[in-house]
Design an enzyme around this catalytic site. Structure first.
Site, PDB file in Angstrom:
ATOM      1  N   ASP A 185       0.843  -1.198   0.000  1.00  0.00           N
ATOM      2  CA  ASP A 185       0.000   0.000   0.000  1.00  0.00           C
ATOM      3  C   ASP A 185       0.875   1.243   0.000  1.00  0.00           C
ATOM      4  O   ASP A 185       1.665   1.459   0.918  1.00  0.00           O
ATOM      5  CB  ASP A 185      -0.897   0.001   1.244  1.00  0.00           C
ATOM      6  N   TYR A 204       2.888  10.106  -0.670  1.00  0.00           N
ATOM      7  CA  TYR A 204       3.977   9.563   0.139  1.00  0.00           C
ATOM      8  C   TYR A 204       5.337   9.830  -0.496  1.00  0.00           C
ATOM      9  O   TYR A 204       6.362   9.780   0.194  1.00  0.00           O
ATOM     10  CB  TYR A 204       3.829   8.050   0.335  1.00  0.00           C
ATOM     11  N   LYS A 236      -3.014   5.838  -4.216  1.00  0.00           N
ATOM     12  CA  LYS A 236      -4.102   6.751  -3.877  1.00  0.00           C
ATOM     13  C   LYS A 236      -3.991   8.080  -4.625  1.00  0.00           C
ATOM     14  O   LYS A 236      -2.898   8.560  -4.912  1.00  0.00           O
ATOM     15  CB  LYS A 236      -4.104   7.022  -2.361  1.00  0.00           C
ATOM     16  N   HIS A 292      -7.743   9.568  -1.631  1.00  0.00           N
ATOM     17  CA  HIS A 292      -6.999   9.576  -0.365  1.00  0.00           C
ATOM     18  C   HIS A 292      -7.738  10.304   0.761  1.00  0.00           C
ATOM     19  O   HIS A 292      -7.727   9.853   1.911  1.00  0.00           O
ATOM     20  CB  HIS A 292      -5.631  10.223  -0.600  1.00  0.00           C
ATOM     21  N   LEU A 298      -1.631  -0.226  14.481  1.00  0.00           N
ATOM     22  CA  LEU A 298      -0.978  -0.397  15.780  1.00  0.00           C
ATOM     23  C   LEU A 298      -0.928   0.901  16.574  1.00  0.00           C
ATOM     24  O   LEU A 298      -0.255   0.980  17.606  1.00  0.00           O
ATOM     25  CB  LEU A 298       0.432  -0.946  15.593  1.00  0.00           C
ATOM     26  N   ILE A 354      -2.674  -2.890   7.228  1.00  0.00           N
ATOM     27  CA  ILE A 354      -1.447  -2.607   6.482  1.00  0.00           C
ATOM     28  C   ILE A 354      -0.385  -2.041   7.429  1.00  0.00           C
ATOM     29  O   ILE A 354      -0.023  -0.867   7.340  1.00  0.00           O
ATOM     30  CB  ILE A 354      -1.714  -1.643   5.308  1.00  0.00           C
ATOM     31  N   SER A 394       6.631  -1.100   9.027  1.00  0.00           N
ATOM     32  CA  SER A 394       7.860  -1.104   9.797  1.00  0.00           C
ATOM     33  C   SER A 394       9.012  -1.134   8.803  1.00  0.00           C
ATOM     34  O   SER A 394       8.841  -1.605   7.671  1.00  0.00           O
ATOM     35  CB  SER A 394       7.943  -2.310  10.735  1.00  0.00           C
ATOM     36  N   ARG A 399      10.625  -7.017  12.666  1.00  0.00           N
ATOM     37  CA  ARG A 399       9.234  -6.626  12.906  1.00  0.00           C
ATOM     38  C   ARG A 399       8.378  -6.828  11.663  1.00  0.00           C
ATOM     39  O   ARG A 399       7.204  -7.187  11.769  1.00  0.00           O
ATOM     40  CB  ARG A 399       9.177  -5.173  13.367  1.00  0.00           C
ATOM     41  N   ASN A 437       5.143  -9.128  12.067  1.00  0.00           N
ATOM     42  CA  ASN A 437       3.797  -8.623  11.778  1.00  0.00           C
ATOM     43  C   ASN A 437       3.018  -9.540  10.847  1.00  0.00           C
ATOM     44  O   ASN A 437       1.783  -9.490  10.808  1.00  0.00           O
ATOM     45  CB  ASN A 437       3.883  -7.217  11.174  1.00  0.00           C
TER      46      ASN A 437
END
Length: 272
Positions: free
Chosen positions: A43, A48, A73, A106, A188, A226, A229, A234, A238
Site C-alpha cells: 500500500d 507519500y 491513492k 486519499h 498499531l 497494512i 515497519s 518486525r 507482523n
C-alpha cells in the site's frame, strides 16, 4: 495468507505492507524485505513520495504480477474527473506498472464537492482496466452516502484510521451497511496501545508480542490491515499472526480500550 473478497469479486490479502513515511531512498529495501517475508499486498500513495521506490522493488522481484496486490491513492490536489486519470497515469509510471489493483481517493476534502467528480473519474479508470477495484480513504458516513447517491459503483474499500484506541465505529458500521471492506491504517496506533494491560495480558497468554495481538484483533474482526515497519524482524513478525486465536474475552477487553487516540487529522477538517 487470508484474503477478503471485495464487493466486486476481487480478492485482497487481508494483511498487507504499508509504506507511509518511508523515504523513497529506503523504500526499495523495505518493500523487498516485505516481499521476501511473504507479503504480497503493498500500500502506497502519490503523496507519500515513494511510489518510485516501490516500483524498483517490484521490478527487482521475481514474483509474478498476478501474485501481487498493489494499492495507491489519488491526492486531494488531483480531485476531479480528468485530473484523476492524469494522476493515476503518473503513479503507474512511477510504479512501473500498467495497472494497479486498488485505487483510492486519499481524502474527501469536504470543503468542495470535487471528490464526487473524482469518483466518476475512478469509475472511468476501472472500466478501462487501469485498476481492478476502486475505493476511498478517510471517508466519513456522510461522504460515503453522497458517493453512493451518484448511483454508480459502490466503493470496494474505505481505508480509515482504526486501532484499539480509536475504533471509528460509525465509519466501520457505515462500511458494513454498504458492503464496503474496512481497511485499517495505523493499525498499531504507532505503538500507543502496545503497553495497555489487555494487550499485554493476551500477548503473555499466547506467547506472542503485543503488536501481534493487536493485528490478530483486527484480523479476527474481518478488517484488512497494512502495518508499517522498516525493521526486518518486525516486518516478519507482523506477518506471523495466523497461528493463534484470541478468545472472545480477549477481543472484548481490547474493544474496551477505545479512547480518542487519533494519530492523524480528522477527515471532516482536513482539506489539504
Amino acid at each position: 495468507m487470508n484474503t477478503i473478497t471485495l464487493n466486486n469479486g476481487v480478492e485482497i490479502p487481508q494483511l498487507g505492507y504499508g509504506v507511509f513515511q518511508i523515504p523513497d531512498a529506503a523504500t526499495e529495501a523495505a518493500v523487498t524485505t516485505a516481499l521476501d517475508a511473504g507479503y504480497r499486498s503493498i500500500d502506497t500513495a502519490a503523496v507519500y513520495g515513494n511510489e518510485t521506490g516501490v516500483g524498483r522493488a517490484l521490478a527487482a522481484s521475481d514474483l509474478a504480477r498476478d501474485d501481487l496486490f498493489i494499492t495507491t491513492k489519488l491526492w486531494i490536489a488531483d480531485l476531479g474527473r480528468a485530473s484523476a486519470r492524469d494522476a493515476l497515469n503518473a503513479s503507474l509510471d512511477r510504479l512501473g506498472l500498467d495497472r494497479v489493483d486498488l485505487y483510492l481517493i486519499h481524502w474527501p476534502a469536504p470543503a468542495t464537492d470535487a471528490y464526487l467528480e473524482a469518483w466518476q473519474g475512478l469509475e472511468d479508470l476501472l472500466a478501462e482496466g487501469l485498476t481492478r477495484a476502486i475505493g476511498v480513504s478517510n471517508f466519513l458516513p456522510e461522504h460515503l452516502d453522497r458517493v453512493i447517491a451518484l448511483g454508480g459503483t459502490v466503493p470496494a474499500v474505505n481505508q480509515i484510521e482504526l486501532h484499539p484506541a480509536l475504533q471509528n465505529r460509525d465509519s466501520a458500521a457505515a462500511n458494513a451497511k454498504h458492503g464496503i471492506a474496512t481497511e485499517a491504517w495505523s493499525p498499531l496506533a504507532q505503538g500507543a496501545v502496545l503497553e495497555d494491560a489487555a494487550v499485554v495480558a493476551a500477548a503473555s497468554a499466547h506467547g506472542v508480542s503485543p503488536a501481534q495481538v493487536v493485528l490478530r484483533w483486527h484480523l479476527q474482526q474481518g478488517r484488512i490491515v497494512i502495518p508499517k515497519s522498516v525493521t526486518p524482524a518486525r516486518i516478519a513478525a507482523n506477518l506471523d499472526v495466523f497461528g493463534f486465536d484470541l478468545s472472545v474475552e480477549e477481543l472484548a477487553a481490547i474493544d474496551g480500550l477505545e479512547r480518542d487516540g487519533r494519530t492523524g487529522p480528522h477527515p471532516a477538517t482536513f482539506n489539504g
